[in-house]
Design an enzyme around this catalytic site. Structure first.
Site, PDB file in Angstrom:
ATOM      1  N   SER A 178       0.660  -1.281  -0.012  1.00 44.79           N
ATOM      2  CA  SER A 178       0.212  -0.082  -0.037  1.00 44.79           C
ATOM      3  C   SER A 178       0.704   1.283  -0.054  1.00 44.79           C
ATOM      4  CB  SER A 178      -0.971  -0.132   1.230  1.00 44.79           C
ATOM      5  OG  SER A 178      -2.159  -0.764   0.694  1.00 44.79           O
TER       6      SER A 178
ATOM      7  N   LYS B  39      -0.261   3.729  -2.436  1.00 44.34           N
ATOM      8  CA  LYS B  39      -1.383   4.722  -2.403  1.00 44.34           C
ATOM      9  C   LYS B  39      -0.962   6.107  -2.420  1.00 44.34           C
ATOM     10  CE  LYS B  39      -4.564   1.575  -0.377  1.00 44.34           C
ATOM     11  NZ  LYS B  39      -4.085   0.315  -0.209  1.00 44.34           N
TER      12      LYS B  39
ATOM     13  N   SER C  80      -5.663   3.276   4.679  1.00 45.00           N
ATOM     14  CA  SER C  80      -5.283   2.245   3.925  1.00 45.00           C
ATOM     15  C   SER C  80      -6.508   1.295   3.117  1.00 45.00           C
ATOM     16  CB  SER C  80      -4.034   1.504   4.217  1.00 45.00           C
ATOM     17  OG  SER C  80      -3.301   0.998   3.189  1.00 45.00           O
TER      18      SER C  80
ATOM     19  N   LYS D 188       2.771   6.504   5.674  1.00 43.69           N
ATOM     20  CA  LYS D 188       1.927   5.399   4.831  1.00 43.69           C
ATOM     21  C   LYS D 188       2.709   4.087   5.094  1.00 43.69           C
ATOM     22  CE  LYS D 188      -1.319   4.021   2.570  1.00 43.69           C
ATOM     23  NZ  LYS D 188      -1.320   3.030   3.406  1.00 43.69           N
TER      24      LYS D 188
END
Length: 289
Positions: free
Chosen positions: A51, A54, A108, A213
């Protein structure tokens, strides 16, 4: 004399860096502003990034200047058919694009990220073309992104490329804000639902985080990007393929201790206890966080 002192300081710092225990398979810590590498381990090895993808999804969506207040619907096409991961965003929900972006970054959420690509002007094909153009513009020569969530193991990069991606993402105030929110309450089908940040260090005592993140798939392991400030130093760190969340967190703690000059024995002791706890704890299956 100045050169000798500088050399001595660099050697001292390098020795301290080598002593930092690291559970992640790839690590890179870079000082902001100067680009000085403070810590490096397998920084040019190409691996799945889960992820962390993203951040790229968010940049491409924000570059499009789309209306963040426009409501978009979560469709059955947004459901994860790769890892069959769960989501707290139900199919049929209609949410403002800005809130969807926040869910993709802070929590997420994979359906949220998929819906951002699906509703991009021109659809997923145009979205992927925009991602590839962004990759080229940022000079990410070892990065490949096939879809917006990070669920695919074909989304790959290196720690070196991801530092560049993080630095670019930090130029977007919305990304910095959404990735460092600890929680948010969002209206889902007339019901107030509270969502939380997947990075437990965000909002934790002693942490000054400007961008964050997390990522996880079985192939990518536990991943993390952060921009942090510690002891007056600003740095971007990338951690890839840690085997447990506890190892990922301990790596971040050890890096912060390196920046602040805190003593290492406590870190080593804590690291050992965390690893023991991680081995004894039952494993839960989650994807692309």
């Amino acid at each position: 004399m100045i050169k000798k002192i500088t050399a001595a300081l660099l050697l001292s710092f390098s020795a301290a860096a080598m002593a930092v225990p690291l559970g992640s398979q790839s690590v890179l810590v870079v000082e902001e502003g100067t680009g000085k590498v403070l810590l490096e381990k397998n920084a040019n090895v190409v691996v799945p990034i889960a992820s962390l993808t993203k951040l790229m999804t968010a940049m491409v969506v924000l570059d499009s200047k789309l209306d963040m207040e426009e409501p978009i619907s979560i469709d059955k096409e947004d459901v994860d058919n790769i890892k069959h991961s769960t989501s707290r965003v139900p199919v049929g929900a209609t949410i403002a694009r800005g809130d969807v972006l926040q869910l993709a970054l802070m929590s997420s959420d994979n359906r949220a990220a998929a819906s951002l690509a699906r509703t991009y002007p021109g659809g997923p094909t145009a979205f992927k073309a925009a991602v590839n153009a962004k990759i080229r513009a940022l000079g990410l020569s070892n990065t490949r992104i096939e879809e917006p969530t990070g669920l695919s193991p074909n989304n790959t990069s290196t720690a070196a490329d991801l530092v560049k991606m993080a630095e670019a993402a930090a130029n977007y105030p919305a990304i910095r804000r959404y990735t460092t929110d600890t929680k948010e309450v969002i209206d889902i089908k007339g019901r107030k639902v509270e969502y939380h940040n997947t990075n437990r260090l965000v909002g934790a005592k002693g942490w000054d985080i400007d961008l964050s993140k997390t990522g996880y798939t079985e192939e990518a392991g536990r991943c993390l990007i952060m921009r942090i400030k510690a002891a007056g130093k600003n740095a971007t760190l990338v951690l890839l393929n840690a085997k447990a969340n506890s190892a990922r967190v301990m790596d971040a703690l050890n890096i912060r201790r390196l920046l602040t000059g805190a003593d290492e024995p406590k870190v080593l002791k804590a690291s050992a206890s965390r690893k023991k706890a991680a081995r004894s704890a039952p494993r839960r299956r989650r994807a692309a966080m």
